[in-house]
Write a protein that holds these residues in place. Structure first.
Motif, PDB file in Angstrom:
ATOM      1  N   GLU A 194       2.493  -2.351 -13.291  1.00  0.00           N
ATOM      2  CA  GLU A 194       3.000  -0.988 -13.105  1.00  0.00           C
ATOM      3  C   GLU A 194       4.105  -0.946 -12.055  1.00  0.00           C
ATOM      4  OE1 GLU A 194      -0.118  -1.867 -12.758  1.00  0.00           O
ATOM      5  OE2 GLU A 194      -1.411  -0.735 -14.133  1.00  0.00           O
ATOM      6  N   GLY A 195       4.041  -1.844 -11.073  1.00  0.00           N
ATOM      7  CA  GLY A 195       5.049  -1.853 -10.022  1.00  0.00           C
ATOM      8  C   GLY A 195       6.436  -2.186 -10.527  1.00  0.00           C
ATOM      9  N   VAL A 196       6.517  -2.911 -11.643  1.00  0.00           N
ATOM     10  CA  VAL A 196       7.798  -3.232 -12.255  1.00  0.00           C
ATOM     11  C   VAL A 196       8.160  -2.224 -13.333  1.00  0.00           C
ATOM     12  CG1 VAL A 196       9.030  -4.937 -13.656  1.00  0.00           C
ATOM     13  CG2 VAL A 196       7.573  -5.687 -11.767  1.00  0.00           C
ATOM     14  N   LEU A 197       7.173  -1.832 -14.128  1.00  0.00           N
ATOM     15  CA  LEU A 197       7.444  -0.993 -15.293  1.00  0.00           C
ATOM     16  C   LEU A 197       7.923   0.402 -14.915  1.00  0.00           C
ATOM     17  CD1 LEU A 197       4.447  -1.969 -17.612  1.00  0.00           C
ATOM     18  CD2 LEU A 197       6.828  -2.707 -17.761  1.00  0.00           C
ATOM     19  N   ASP A 253      10.518  -6.285  -4.882  1.00  0.00           N
ATOM     20  CA  ASP A 253       9.214  -6.370  -4.210  1.00  0.00           C
ATOM     21  C   ASP A 253       8.078  -6.587  -5.203  1.00  0.00           C
ATOM     22  OD1 ASP A 253      10.455  -5.970  -1.781  1.00  0.00           O
ATOM     23  OD2 ASP A 253      10.097  -3.803  -1.761  1.00  0.00           O
ATOM     24  N   ALA A 254       8.231  -6.004  -6.408  1.00  0.00           N
ATOM     25  CA  ALA A 254       7.119  -6.022  -7.367  1.00  0.00           C
ATOM     26  C   ALA A 254       7.113  -7.234  -8.285  1.00  0.00           C
ATOM     27  CB  ALA A 254       7.157  -4.746  -8.214  1.00  0.00           C
ATOM     28  N   GLN A 255       8.216  -7.984  -8.323  1.00  0.00           N
ATOM     29  CA  GLN A 255       8.302  -9.077  -9.297  1.00  0.00           C
ATOM     30  C   GLN A 255       7.266 -10.173  -9.046  1.00  0.00           C
ATOM     31  OE1 GLN A 255      11.989 -11.192  -9.122  1.00  0.00           O
ATOM     32  NE2 GLN A 255      11.980 -11.402  -6.907  1.00  0.00           N
ATOM     33  N   HIS A 256       6.857 -10.349  -7.794  1.00  0.00           N
ATOM     34  CA  HIS A 256       5.883 -11.390  -7.481  1.00  0.00           C
ATOM     35  C   HIS A 256       4.473 -11.025  -7.944  1.00  0.00           C
ATOM     36  CE1 HIS A 256       9.066 -13.186  -5.102  1.00  0.00           C
ATOM     37  NE2 HIS A 256       9.203 -12.055  -4.429  1.00  0.00           N
ATOM     38  N   GLY A 308       0.795  -1.223   0.000  1.00  0.00           N
ATOM     39  CA  GLY A 308       0.000   0.000   0.000  1.00  0.00           C
ATOM     40  C   GLY A 308       0.823   1.267   0.000  1.00  0.00           C
ATOM     41  N   ARG A 309       2.111   1.178  -0.304  1.00  0.00           N
ATOM     42  CA  ARG A 309       2.970   2.364  -0.325  1.00  0.00           C
ATOM     43  C   ARG A 309       2.892   3.028  -1.698  1.00  0.00           C
ATOM     44  NH1 ARG A 309       8.101  -0.948   1.960  1.00  0.00           N
ATOM     45  NH2 ARG A 309       7.449  -2.157   0.136  1.00  0.00           N
ATOM     46  N   ASP A 310       2.882   4.350  -1.704  1.00  0.00           N
ATOM     47  CA  ASP A 310       2.750   5.109  -2.942  1.00  0.00           C
ATOM     48  C   ASP A 310       4.000   4.934  -3.801  1.00  0.00           C
ATOM     49  OD1 ASP A 310       1.336   7.222  -4.556  1.00  0.00           O
ATOM     50  OD2 ASP A 310       3.183   8.299  -4.117  1.00  0.00           O
ATOM     51  N   VAL A 311       3.819   4.469  -5.040  1.00  0.00           N
ATOM     52  CA  VAL A 311       4.946   4.183  -5.931  1.00  0.00           C
ATOM     53  C   VAL A 311       5.674   5.463  -6.340  1.00  0.00           C
ATOM     54  CG1 VAL A 311       5.598   3.251  -8.190  1.00  0.00           C
ATOM     55  CG2 VAL A 311       3.923   2.046  -6.775  1.00  0.00           C
ATOM     56  N   LEU A 312       4.939   6.534  -6.619  1.00  0.00           N
ATOM     57  CA  LEU A 312       5.565   7.787  -7.024  1.00  0.00           C
ATOM     58  C   LEU A 312       6.486   8.324  -5.931  1.00  0.00           C
ATOM     59  CD1 LEU A 312       5.930  10.160  -8.959  1.00  0.00           C
ATOM     60  CD2 LEU A 312       3.842  11.172  -8.006  1.00  0.00           C
ATOM     61  N   TYR A 330      13.479   1.155   3.129  1.00  0.00           N
ATOM     62  CA  TYR A 330      13.868   2.303   2.316  1.00  0.00           C
ATOM     63  C   TYR A 330      13.875   1.922   0.832  1.00  0.00           C
ATOM     64  CZ  TYR A 330      15.172   4.088   6.852  1.00  0.00           C
ATOM     65  OH  TYR A 330      15.133   4.487   8.154  1.00  0.00           O
ATOM     66  N   PRO A 331      13.414   2.814  -0.032  1.00  0.00           N
ATOM     67  CA  PRO A 331      13.255   2.463  -1.446  1.00  0.00           C
ATOM     68  C   PRO A 331      14.546   2.591  -2.238  1.00  0.00           C
ATOM     69  CG  PRO A 331      12.430   4.683  -1.059  1.00  0.00           C
ATOM     70  CD  PRO A 331      12.853   4.149   0.278  1.00  0.00           C
ATOM     71  N   SER A 332      14.689   1.710  -3.186  1.00  0.00           N
ATOM     72  CA  SER A 332      15.742   1.742  -4.193  1.00  0.00           C
ATOM     73  C   SER A 332      15.154   1.088  -5.430  1.00  0.00           C
ATOM     74  CB  SER A 332      16.974   0.995  -3.704  1.00  0.00           C
ATOM     75  OG  SER A 332      17.876   0.750  -4.768  1.00  0.00           O
ATOM     76  N   PHE A 333      15.688   1.423  -6.599  1.00  0.00           N
ATOM     77  CA  PHE A 333      15.161   0.815  -7.820  1.00  0.00           C
ATOM     78  C   PHE A 333      15.212  -0.709  -7.742  1.00  0.00           C
ATOM     79  CE2 PHE A 333      16.369   5.006  -9.735  1.00  0.00           C
ATOM     80  CZ  PHE A 333      15.081   5.384 -10.083  1.00  0.00           C
ATOM     81  N   GLY A 334      16.348  -1.245  -7.329  1.00  0.00           N
ATOM     82  CA  GLY A 334      16.485  -2.693  -7.215  1.00  0.00           C
ATOM     83  C   GLY A 334      15.560  -3.276  -6.176  1.00  0.00           C
TER      84      GLY A 334
END
Length: 270
Positions: free
Chosen positions: A239-242, A229-232, A59-63, A220-224
């Protein structure tokens, strides 16, 4: 700079990089949401006015996470690049200018370090010490030193017997003055190109290590980290991967195009 701004590769790369910097600056000024706070009622949401890029599995905002992820990646890449540049200039200048024993020792160390693939070296250090962002950054820093050292060494060997160096010696200039005020400015073009490559490689390597869980630690967020987290949920929430992949690609592509443009201009001038 006028010549660089006439180069198409440099212009496109600079535009991409400035686009990423604008998003990073916007995130510093204002974040739509807390990037690490979870909301069980807003999991895997798609596009909406409240969440323009949707939400992740917690539920965390991707932007918001992308804004902070850019800040972390650019900060790590810049730190690694600057430290590698300074260390490489010092080692390369000593090796190329003095030669002999100094050149032998420094280049043996550089060759030994280059015998290990960069990611493998990072994994070894992380295995010896506990996984930590400081260890990751230190490993990336070690990976960046050889390319700067070799560029500087070859430049100093090329110029140390030039007429302007012999003229400076005749006027009584010392070694340090000749090394860093006379020869070093002539290596600026090559060092800038190498810096852009080192910058992009550091960001890519950090993203890869974070994807494996060995870089930036959750939450903490990082691209990797975001890609991991989104691959599953790639089929239910692509959108979580793209989106992280898109911004990472734009950042790396922009840096590489800038380096290519600078290299093209420098080759034309020489």
């Amino acid at each position: 700079m006028k010549n660089y701004l006439k180069n198409k590769s440099f212009i496109v790369g600079l535009s991409f990089f400035c686009f990423i910097l604008l998003i990073m600056i916007a995130g510093i000024i204002h974040l739509p949401y807390d990037p690490i706070s979870t909301d069980s009622h807003s999991k895997l949401l798609g596009f909406s006015l409240s969440h323009p890029l949707g939400t992740d599995n917690l539920g965390r905002d991707v932007l918001s996470r992308i804004m902070v992820g850019i800040r972390i990646s650019v900060g790590i890449g810049l730190f690694v690049m600057l430290c590698g540049l300074i260390t490489g200039i010092v080692l390369g200048s000593i090796s190329g200018w003095f030669g002999g024993f100094f050149d032998l020792i420094i280049m043996k160390l550089i060759s030994t370090q280059m015998s290990f693939p960069g990611i493998l070296l990072a994994l070894i250090l992380i295995a010896v010490f506990e996984p930590d962002l400081k260890i990751t950054v230190f490993a990336l820093y070690l990976m960046s030193i050889p390319r700067f050292t070799r560029i500087c060494r070859s430049g100093y060997i090329k110029y140390k017997n030039s007429l302007f160096v012999l003229s400076a010696k005749a006027r009584g200039a010392g070694n340090l003055r000749i090394m860093y005020l006379h020869i070093l400015p002539n290596l600026t073009g090559e060092l800038i190109v190498t810096s852009t490559i080192s910058f992009s490689m550091a960001i890519l390597s950090e993203s890869g290590l974070s994807y494996l869980g060995l870089g930036v630690r959750p939450p903490y967020p990082s691209f990797g980290r975001m890609l991991n987290d989104a691959q599953h949920y790639i089929f239910t929430n692509p959108e979580g991967v793209l989106f992280p992949l898109f911004f990472l690609t734009i950042l790396i592509f922009g840096l590489n195009l800038m380096g290519e443009g600078i290299s093209e201009v420098n080759n034309k001038n020489t």
